[in-house]
Design a protein around this motif. Structure first.
Motif, short mmCIF file in Angstrom:
data_model
loop_
_atom_site.label_atom_id
_atom_site.label_comp_id
_atom_site.label_asym_id
_atom_site.label_seq_id
_atom_site.Cartn_x
_atom_site.Cartn_y
_atom_site.Cartn_z
N ALA A 79 0.83 -1.20 0.00
CA ALA A 79 0.00 0.00 0.00
C ALA A 79 0.86 1.25 0.00
CB ALA A 79 -0.94 0.00 1.21
N THR A 80 1.98 1.21 0.75
CA THR A 80 2.89 2.35 0.78
C THR A 80 3.47 2.61 -0.61
OG1 THR A 80 3.46 1.91 3.09
CG2 THR A 80 5.00 3.27 1.81
N LYS A 81 3.93 1.52 -1.25
CA LYS A 81 4.48 1.67 -2.61
C LYS A 81 3.42 2.18 -3.58
CE LYS A 81 7.87 -2.05 -2.00
NZ LYS A 81 8.29 -3.40 -2.47
N ASN A 82 2.23 1.59 -3.50
CA ASN A 82 1.16 2.00 -4.41
C ASN A 82 0.76 3.45 -4.17
OD1 ASN A 82 1.12 -0.56 -5.51
ND2 ASN A 82 -0.52 -1.28 -4.17
N ALA A 83 0.66 3.82 -2.88
CA ALA A 83 0.27 5.20 -2.57
C ALA A 83 1.33 6.19 -3.06
CB ALA A 83 0.05 5.36 -1.07
N GLN A 84 2.60 5.82 -2.88
CA GLN A 84 3.68 6.70 -3.37
C GLN A 84 3.63 6.83 -4.89
OE1 GLN A 84 7.10 4.76 -1.70
NE2 GLN A 84 6.98 5.88 0.26
N GLU A 144 -4.91 18.12 -1.68
CA GLU A 144 -5.08 16.72 -1.32
C GLU A 144 -3.79 15.93 -1.53
OE1 GLU A 144 -8.20 13.04 -2.14
OE2 GLU A 144 -8.35 14.91 -3.28
N LEU A 145 -3.05 16.26 -2.58
CA LEU A 145 -1.76 15.59 -2.83
C LEU A 145 -0.79 15.84 -1.68
CD1 LEU A 145 0.19 14.05 -4.64
CD2 LEU A 145 0.71 16.22 -5.81
N GLU A 146 -0.74 17.07 -1.17
CA GLU A 146 0.14 17.39 -0.05
C GLU A 146 -0.25 16.59 1.20
OE1 GLU A 146 0.02 21.56 0.49
OE2 GLU A 146 1.02 22.05 -1.41
N SER A 147 -1.55 16.51 1.48
CA SER A 147 -1.98 15.76 2.67
C SER A 147 -1.73 14.26 2.50
CB SER A 147 -3.47 16.01 2.94
OG SER A 147 -4.25 15.56 1.85
N LEU A 148 -1.89 13.75 1.28
CA LEU A 148 -1.65 12.33 1.02
C LEU A 148 -0.18 11.97 1.25
CD1 LEU A 148 -3.79 11.55 -2.15
CD2 LEU A 148 -4.02 10.51 0.09
N GLN A 149 0.73 12.81 0.80
CA GLN A 149 2.15 12.53 0.96
C GLN A 149 2.54 12.46 2.43
OE1 GLN A 149 3.64 15.75 -1.43
NE2 GLN A 149 3.84 14.49 -3.28
N ALA A 150 1.87 13.24 3.27
CA ALA A 150 2.14 13.17 4.71
C ALA A 150 1.39 12.01 5.38
CB ALA A 150 1.72 14.49 5.37
N PHE A 151 0.32 11.56 4.75
CA PHE A 151 -0.55 10.53 5.32
C PHE A 151 -0.02 9.12 5.06
CE2 PHE A 151 -5.06 8.75 5.63
CZ PHE A 151 -5.04 8.82 7.00
N ILE A 152 0.90 8.97 4.11
CA ILE A 152 1.39 7.64 3.72
C ILE A 152 2.06 6.94 4.89
CG2 ILE A 152 3.10 6.45 2.27
CD1 ILE A 152 2.43 8.39 0.04
N GLN A 153 2.82 7.66 5.69
CA GLN A 153 3.58 7.05 6.77
C GLN A 153 2.70 6.60 7.93
OE1 GLN A 153 6.70 6.38 6.25
NE2 GLN A 153 6.62 7.46 4.27
N THR A 154 1.60 7.26 8.17
CA THR A 154 0.76 6.94 9.31
C THR A 154 -0.28 5.87 8.99
OG1 THR A 154 -0.72 8.77 8.73
CG2 THR A 154 1.07 9.21 10.31
N ASP A 155 -0.89 5.94 7.82
CA ASP A 155 -1.92 4.96 7.45
C ASP A 155 -1.83 4.71 5.95
OD1 ASP A 155 -4.09 3.35 7.15
OD2 ASP A 155 -5.49 4.63 8.25
N PRO A 156 -0.90 3.80 5.54
CA PRO A 156 -0.69 3.58 4.11
C PRO A 156 -1.90 3.00 3.40
CG PRO A 156 0.54 1.98 5.42
CD PRO A 156 0.02 3.00 6.36
N LEU A 157 -2.68 2.15 4.10
CA LEU A 157 -3.85 1.55 3.45
C LEU A 157 -4.88 2.62 3.09
CD1 LEU A 157 -4.31 -1.63 5.68
CD2 LEU A 157 -3.46 -1.52 3.34
N LYS A 158 -5.12 3.52 4.03
CA LYS A 158 -6.07 4.59 3.76
C LYS A 158 -5.50 5.56 2.73
CE LYS A 158 -9.23 7.68 6.19
NZ LYS A 158 -9.65 8.20 7.52
N ALA A 159 -4.20 5.78 2.81
CA ALA A 159 -3.56 6.66 1.82
C ALA A 159 -3.67 6.07 0.43
CB ALA A 159 -2.09 6.88 2.20
N GLN A 160 -3.51 4.74 0.34
CA GLN A 160 -3.64 4.08 -0.97
C GLN A 160 -5.05 4.28 -1.53
OE1 GLN A 160 -2.54 -0.32 -2.57
NE2 GLN A 160 -4.01 -0.27 -0.92
N GLN A 161 -6.06 4.05 -0.69
CA GLN A 161 -7.44 4.19 -1.14
C GLN A 161 -7.74 5.63 -1.55
OE1 GLN A 161 -9.64 1.89 -1.71
NE2 GLN A 161 -11.23 3.32 -2.30
N GLN A 162 -7.31 6.57 -0.73
CA GLN A 162 -7.59 7.98 -1.04
C GLN A 162 -6.81 8.44 -2.27
OE1 GLN A 162 -6.93 10.38 2.43
NE2 GLN A 162 -8.74 9.62 3.50
#
Length: 547
Positions: free
Chosen positions: A219-224, A254-272
């Motif tokens: 999920a981290t890789k996909n979100a990144q 939203e892109l800025e918040s997603l980049q910060a969100f990847i480390q805390t909740d990668p699954l949710k970051a992937q979905q978002q």
């Protein structure tokens, strides 16, 4: 004998009968008591059997004694023969007759009473032994349970088995030690099943944790990657000028918040991030639709303004002198995508300059026929070169031959006849050039359409009078188009399922709706689920106008 003597004898007889009756009643009572004792002993033995006390003491001797009492009772006599009477008295006393009887009833009574006493003692002793055995059974069960529980070294297994162990512990505490043979194997089976189930749960739990960890890494890789794609698409849209039609500010935030969100909740970051890509794609399609609509309107207005200005020219000589520049402008107009309004204004400004120069030329050269002949010669040479650049065809060869013939007769032909021939040849050339320009517009429109559908388009190739256009997608899907004699052949292959027909429908629809082509006489040459070829499609562009 005297009457007194007979009265005495009768009194003795009555007393003898009373004594006999009382003696027999005692024997009968003794037998009844022994029967009651035997029944009580039987019930006592049954109760001891039911309680399992016979496992601790032997009842064989008691049962033998009971059988002996029954035999005594069965062999006991309950009647006495009447005493023999002689004249003047009896030959023996009643006591002598009683002494002749056995003492079985009284022995039976005494022995049955002893049996009951012995049974009571045996029962008490058996109960004590049973209680001791029960306590030993309880201790054995508790020792087994606690030993098994202490052998569990894995805290996670212990945690998953906690509830079951508590239930088993309650059963162990409630066990009274009675049914040891039934309870102990059952406890072993339940304990084994509980530990096995807990171990299976632990295994599944750890496997799930491992899967979750892998899932988080993916999920981290996909979100990144999604964020990278999102940023690239945003930059691409800005480069295409699509931000003039839609707002991209919310997606940037939203892109800025997603980049910060990847480390805390990668699954949710992937979905978002997937949702953000989807929203961006929708926004991009919306912007492209608006851009295409605006571009189409700009193209249509540019063509209308261009040809409306030409229709205002009444002197054909001006058009003739401006023909080369107008052809160049016409090519620019054909390639104008409608996106840049400055290009549209520049074409119109250049048109005015071309018309002004042509008008000056017409005014300066109308009075000079010789000069006109020279101009015609130049024009014909240019026309010949221009026509020579057109795709080879019988019409082109005929037109080149006619131009060459007119050039040869420039010096000797009558001016009016020459002018008429030149007008005619120009008309023919214009028609051919317009047809060529129309084909160019078709080529340009097809190239734009394919690029709009995410195809990588190769440079068009002219081959044997036909224009070949090849395009492909990174996925391997390919398209090949051939434009010849006002017809299009095209082939879609390397598709899966019905997606081929869907892309063809989009391709034809855009040609008709966006670029104004009217597709007629459609014919499917060959078709399968992965490849479709079409041919014999006549083109009629209502927006195309000639000079």
């Amino acid at each position: 004998m005297s009457q007194e003597h007979y009265a005495r004898i009768e009194l003795e007889r009555q007393r003898a009968k009373e004594r006999q009756k009382r003696a027999l009643a005692k024997r009968q009572r003794a037998l009844e008591i022994s029967q009651v004792h035997l029944e009580q002993a039987k019930q006592h033995i049954e109760r001891m059997h039911a309680q399992g006390l016979d496992a601790f003491v032997s009842l064989t001797q008691i049962e033998q004694q009971i059988q002996q009492v029954r035999q005594l009772a069965q062999s006991a006599r309950l009647e006495l023969p009447p005493p023999a009477q002689k004249y003047g008295g009896y030959d023996s006393t009643f006591e002598d007759h009683v002494r002749l009887l056995d003492d079985n009833p009284f022995k039976a009574q005494e022995l049955s009473h002893a049996i009951l006493s012995q049974l009571n003692s045996l029962e008490s002793h058996a109960k004590e032994l049973q209680k001791a055995q029960f306590r030993a059974n309880q201790a054995s069960v508790q020792e087994y349970f606690h030993t098994q529980r202490e052998q569990i070294q894995d805290d996670l297994v212990l945690e998953f088995a906690k509830e079951g162990l508590q239930k088993l512990e309650a059963q162990v505490k409630a066990f009274d030690g009675r049914d040891f043979k039934g309870f102990y194997p059952q406890l072993q089976a339940q304990m084994g099943a509980l530990l096995q189930e807990a171990q299976n749960k632990v295994l599944r739990h750890r496997q799930e944790l491992a899967r979750q960890e892998i899932k988080k890494e993916n999920a981290t890789k996909n979100a990144q990657q999604n964020c990278k794609d999102l940023q690239g698409n945003l930059q691409k849209m800005q480069a295409q000028g699509l931000d003039a039609f839609v707002s991209l500010q919310s997606l940037k935030q939203e892109l800025e918040s997603l980049q910060a969100f990847i480390q805390t909740d990668p699954l949710k970051a992937q979905q978002q991030s997937l949702e953000a890509l989807y929203n961006l794609e929708k926004l991009q399609r919306q912007a492209l639709d608006l851009q295409r609509a605006q571009a189409g309107a700009n193209q249509e207005k540019a063509q209308q303004d261009f040809y409306a200005r030409l229709q205002e020219i009444k002197d054909p000589a001006i058009i003739t002198y401006a023909k080369e520049d107008l052809a160049l402008l016409q090519e620019r107009l054909a390639t104008f995508d409608g996106l840049n309004a400055d290009t549209q204004h520049q074409i119109q400004a250049d048109l005015e300059q071309v018309l002004q120069r042509a008008q000056a030329q017409a005014q300066a050269n109308n009075a000079q026929q010789e000069s006109q002949r020279q101009m015609w010669a130049q024009e014909l040479e240019h026309l010949k070169n221009e026509v020579a650049q057109i795709a080879t065809s019988p019409e082109q060869e005929t037109l080149l031959a006619q131009i060459a013939k007119i050039i040869e007769g420039l010096a000797s032909q009558d001016f009016n006849t020459l002018e008429s021939q030149i007008v005619q040849i120009n008309a023919q050339a214009d028609s051919l050039i317009v047809e060529e320009n129309a084909r160019k517009e078709v080529v340009i429109s097809i190239v734009k359409t394919l690029r709009g559908h995410e195809f990588e388009v190769q440079a068009p190739v002219l081959k044997e009078g036909a224009v070949i256009i090849k395009a492909a997608r990174p996925s391997g899907k390919r398209v090949q188009c051939r434009i010849e004699h006002g017809k299009i052949w095209y082939k879609f292959d390397e598709y899966e399922g019905l997606t081929c027909k869907e892309d063809i429908a989009k391709f034809e629809k855009e040609l008709e709706e966006v670029y104004g082509f009217k597709l007629e006489d459609k014919k499917v040459l060959w078709e399968n689920p992965d490849r479709i070829s079409k041919g014999a499609i006549d083109l009629n562009n209502p927006h195309k106008k000639s000079l």
